[in-house]
Write a protein that holds these residues in place. Sequence first.
Motif, PDB file in Angstrom:
ATOM      1  N   GLU A  28      12.656  24.202 -43.299  1.00  0.00           N
ATOM      2  CA  GLU A  28      13.299  24.332 -44.605  1.00  0.00           C
ATOM      3  C   GLU A  28      12.236  24.260 -45.707  1.00  0.00           C
ATOM      4  OE1 GLU A  28      15.929  21.416 -47.335  1.00  0.00           O
ATOM      5  OE2 GLU A  28      16.555  21.578 -45.239  1.00  0.00           O
ATOM      6  N   ASP A  39      16.600  26.291 -53.168  1.00  0.00           N
ATOM      7  CA  ASP A  39      16.758  24.887 -52.807  1.00  0.00           C
ATOM      8  C   ASP A  39      17.532  24.831 -51.491  1.00  0.00           C
ATOM      9  OD1 ASP A  39      19.434  25.389 -53.459  1.00  0.00           O
ATOM     10  OD2 ASP A  39      19.342  24.333 -55.354  1.00  0.00           O
ATOM     11  N   ASN A  40      17.760  23.626 -50.994  1.00  0.00           N
ATOM     12  CA  ASN A  40      18.427  23.468 -49.703  1.00  0.00           C
ATOM     13  C   ASN A  40      19.795  24.132 -49.695  1.00  0.00           C
ATOM     14  OD1 ASN A  40      20.648  21.630 -48.234  1.00  0.00           O
ATOM     15  ND2 ASN A  40      18.812  21.766 -46.951  1.00  0.00           N
ATOM     16  N   GLN A  41      20.562  23.896 -50.721  1.00  0.00           N
ATOM     17  CA  GLN A  41      21.930  24.415 -50.759  1.00  0.00           C
ATOM     18  C   GLN A  41      21.950  25.944 -50.717  1.00  0.00           C
ATOM     19  OE1 GLN A  41      24.146  22.610 -53.897  1.00  0.00           O
ATOM     20  NE2 GLN A  41      26.106  23.319 -53.133  1.00  0.00           N
ATOM     21  N   LYS A  42      21.121  26.565 -51.522  1.00  0.00           N
ATOM     22  CA  LYS A  42      21.056  28.020 -51.571  1.00  0.00           C
ATOM     23  C   LYS A  42      20.517  28.583 -50.249  1.00  0.00           C
ATOM     24  CE  LYS A  42      19.883  31.397 -55.103  1.00  0.00           C
ATOM     25  NZ  LYS A  42      19.143  31.640 -56.339  1.00  0.00           N
ATOM     26  N   VAL A  44      20.647  27.254 -47.210  1.00  0.00           N
ATOM     27  CA  VAL A  44      21.653  27.114 -46.158  1.00  0.00           C
ATOM     28  C   VAL A  44      22.710  28.211 -46.282  1.00  0.00           C
ATOM     29  CG1 VAL A  44      23.541  25.653 -45.319  1.00  0.00           C
ATOM     30  CG2 VAL A  44      21.294  24.653 -45.770  1.00  0.00           C
ATOM     31  N   LYS A  45      23.210  28.433 -47.479  1.00  0.00           N
ATOM     32  CA  LYS A  45      24.252  29.444 -47.689  1.00  0.00           C
ATOM     33  C   LYS A  45      23.754  30.855 -47.348  1.00  0.00           C
ATOM     34  CE  LYS A  45      27.039  27.109 -51.197  1.00  0.00           C
ATOM     35  NZ  LYS A  45      28.305  27.017 -50.521  1.00  0.00           N
ATOM     36  N   GLU A  63      26.475  22.828 -42.106  1.00  0.00           N
ATOM     37  CA  GLU A  63      26.761  22.685 -43.529  1.00  0.00           C
ATOM     38  C   GLU A  63      27.415  21.338 -43.796  1.00  0.00           C
ATOM     39  OE1 GLU A  63      27.806  26.284 -46.154  1.00  0.00           O
ATOM     40  OE2 GLU A  63      28.795  26.644 -44.225  1.00  0.00           O
ATOM     41  N   GLN A  66      29.663  18.259 -48.960  1.00  0.00           N
ATOM     42  CA  GLN A  66      29.255  18.108 -50.351  1.00  0.00           C
ATOM     43  C   GLN A  66      28.206  19.135 -50.775  1.00  0.00           C
ATOM     44  OE1 GLN A  66      28.842  16.003 -47.868  1.00  0.00           O
ATOM     45  NE2 GLN A  66      26.896  14.934 -47.955  1.00  0.00           N
ATOM     46  N   GLY A  67      27.890  20.099 -49.929  1.00  0.00           N
ATOM     47  CA  GLY A  67      26.903  21.137 -50.248  1.00  0.00           C
ATOM     48  C   GLY A  67      25.621  20.922 -49.470  1.00  0.00           C
ATOM     49  N   GLY A  68      24.852  21.970 -49.346  1.00  0.00           N
ATOM     50  CA  GLY A  68      23.606  21.896 -48.601  1.00  0.00           C
ATOM     51  C   GLY A  68      23.872  21.839 -47.107  1.00  0.00           C
ATOM     52  N   GLY A  69      22.889  21.386 -46.364  1.00  0.00           N
ATOM     53  CA  GLY A  69      23.061  21.303 -44.932  1.00  0.00           C
ATOM     54  C   GLY A  69      21.764  21.040 -44.209  1.00  0.00           C
TER      55      GLY A  69
END
Length: 122
Positions: A28, A39-42, A44-45, A63, A66-69
Amino acid sequence: MYDKKIIIELLKFIKENLNSKNPKEFTEKLFIENIENLDNQKLVKILKYLYQENFIQGVNIIEFDQGGGKLHFYSLELTEKGENFLKDNSFFKKIFNVLKIIFNVFTSLGTLIIDFLSLFKK
């Protein structure tokens, strides 16, 4: 669908790292350090999207609610579909750049002709 620019950037990064003489282990952190505005959230998605659309394989994605993963790369690579997407978009970008150059040449040429003809108006 996500921003095409970042998808192309991610796919290019994966391909270039795999093709380098000393490929780095995918993490990551490696993605976030090398790709702007990620960032992590983006990450992962987008990787989930690329995986579900069969652009990449070799990644487990968990995932968080609360977001991210969490990402686990075990043999990350582009699929044939991912390779073709990258190739097609690179081709169209090259065509666009050539057309832009041609437009600029004709615009400059037109300006020169107008300037040249204005010399004879006096």
